[in-house]
Design a protein around this motif. Structure first.
Motif, short mmCIF file in Angstrom:
data_model
loop_
_atom_site.label_atom_id
_atom_site.label_comp_id
_atom_site.label_asym_id
_atom_site.label_seq_id
_atom_site.Cartn_x
_atom_site.Cartn_y
_atom_site.Cartn_z
N SER A 107 -11.63 -5.27 7.16
CA SER A 107 -12.39 -4.36 6.29
C SER A 107 -11.75 -4.27 4.91
CB SER A 107 -12.47 -2.96 6.91
OG SER A 107 -13.20 -3.00 8.10
N ALA A 108 -10.42 -4.29 4.87
CA ALA A 108 -9.72 -4.23 3.59
C ALA A 108 -10.05 -5.45 2.75
CB ALA A 108 -8.21 -4.14 3.81
N ILE B 181 -7.15 1.94 1.46
CA ILE B 181 -7.20 2.87 2.60
C ILE B 181 -7.29 2.07 3.91
CG2 ILE B 181 -8.65 4.59 3.77
CD1 ILE B 181 -9.34 5.65 0.91
N TYR B 182 -8.19 1.08 3.95
CA TYR B 182 -8.31 0.25 5.16
C TYR B 182 -7.01 -0.48 5.44
CZ TYR B 182 -13.34 0.91 5.77
OH TYR B 182 -14.58 1.43 6.01
N GLU B 183 -6.36 -0.95 4.38
CA GLU B 183 -5.10 -1.66 4.56
C GLU B 183 -4.04 -0.74 5.17
OE1 GLU B 183 -3.19 -5.13 1.96
OE2 GLU B 183 -3.27 -3.20 0.94
N ASN B 184 -3.97 0.48 4.70
CA ASN B 184 -3.01 1.45 5.24
C ASN B 184 -3.31 1.79 6.69
OD1 ASN B 184 -1.55 1.58 2.88
ND2 ASN B 184 -2.63 3.38 2.11
N LYS B 185 -4.60 1.75 7.06
CA LYS B 185 -4.98 2.03 8.44
C LYS B 185 -4.76 0.82 9.35
CE LYS B 185 -8.68 4.55 9.18
NZ LYS B 185 -10.09 4.93 9.19
N GLY B 186 -4.47 -0.34 8.74
CA GLY B 186 -4.23 -1.54 9.53
C GLY B 186 -5.47 -2.37 9.78
N ASP B 187 -6.58 -2.05 9.15
CA ASP B 187 -7.83 -2.79 9.33
C ASP B 187 -7.93 -3.84 8.22
OD1 ASP B 187 -10.39 -3.72 9.75
OD2 ASP B 187 -11.35 -1.74 9.70
N SER B 188 -7.28 -4.99 8.43
CA SER B 188 -7.19 -6.00 7.37
C SER B 188 -8.54 -6.65 7.06
CB SER B 188 -6.16 -7.06 7.73
OG SER B 188 -6.53 -7.72 8.91
#
Length: 178
Positions: A25-26, A16-23
């Motif tokens: 947190s991902a 989910i974090y990756e899809n939001k662009g927050d690498s």
């Protein structure tokens, strides 16, 4: 928060974090899930292999490496590059075959065995993955990713003493790890 030790939830959160662009947190969630998103040392090696006289077109590069292998079939390095290309193209079966050939030719690169282990683990060939991780550690004893993956496999099989040993080695190498 209801089940903080559930690895699957952490891996889902990472996606989910990756899809939001927050690498950042991902990556943290992947670590909590017990699976670093990629082997930290694998990406630079794959990029270096791709930069060495390769065009950037995976199909053409694969054919180029295959041609070079026909000229020099005993080059473990060429099989490593082929495995990296196949892996980056999502062709796991072909990558496994190439990495196994590199291992058969006694590759000195610990990442070959680590990548092979990751792909075998992905296919639920756990016994072979354990062997690959051990080979990676024999080439580079201070390989934290191999220790972590081997510890996870040992733990899942109820071999807790061996798991503790590998988790301990991992923590010595990466004391800041959650």
């Amino acid at each position: 928060t209801g089940n903080p030790q559930n690895r699957e939830i952490h891996l889902m959160m990472a996606a989910i974090y990756e899809n939001k662009g927050d690498s950042k947190s991902a990556e943290y969630q992947y670590l909590l899930g017990g699976k670093p998103k990629t082997a930290p040392d694998a990406a630079p090696q794959q990029k270096a292999a791709a930069d060495e006289a390769l065009s950037g077109d995976p199909a053409r590069d694969i054919e180029s490496i295959k041609t070079a292998i026909k000229k020099n079939p005993t080059s473990a390095t060429l099989y490593e590059k082929l495995g990296n290309l196949y892996r980056s193209a999502g062709k796991d079966s072909e990558a496994i075959t190439a990495y196994k050939e590199a291992a058969h030719l006694n590759s000195a690169n610990h990442e070959v065995y680590l990548n092979l282990g990751i792909l075998l683990e992905k296919r639920s060939q756990l016994d072979e993955a354990v062997v690959a991780y051990k080979q990676s550690l024999s080439k580079k004893a201070d390989n934290p990713d191999a220790h972590l993956r081997l510890a996870d496999l040992r733990s899942s099989r109820g071999q807790y003493q061996e798991a503790v040993t590998h988790y301990g080695e991992f923590l010595k190498l990466k004391p800041e790890s959650p």
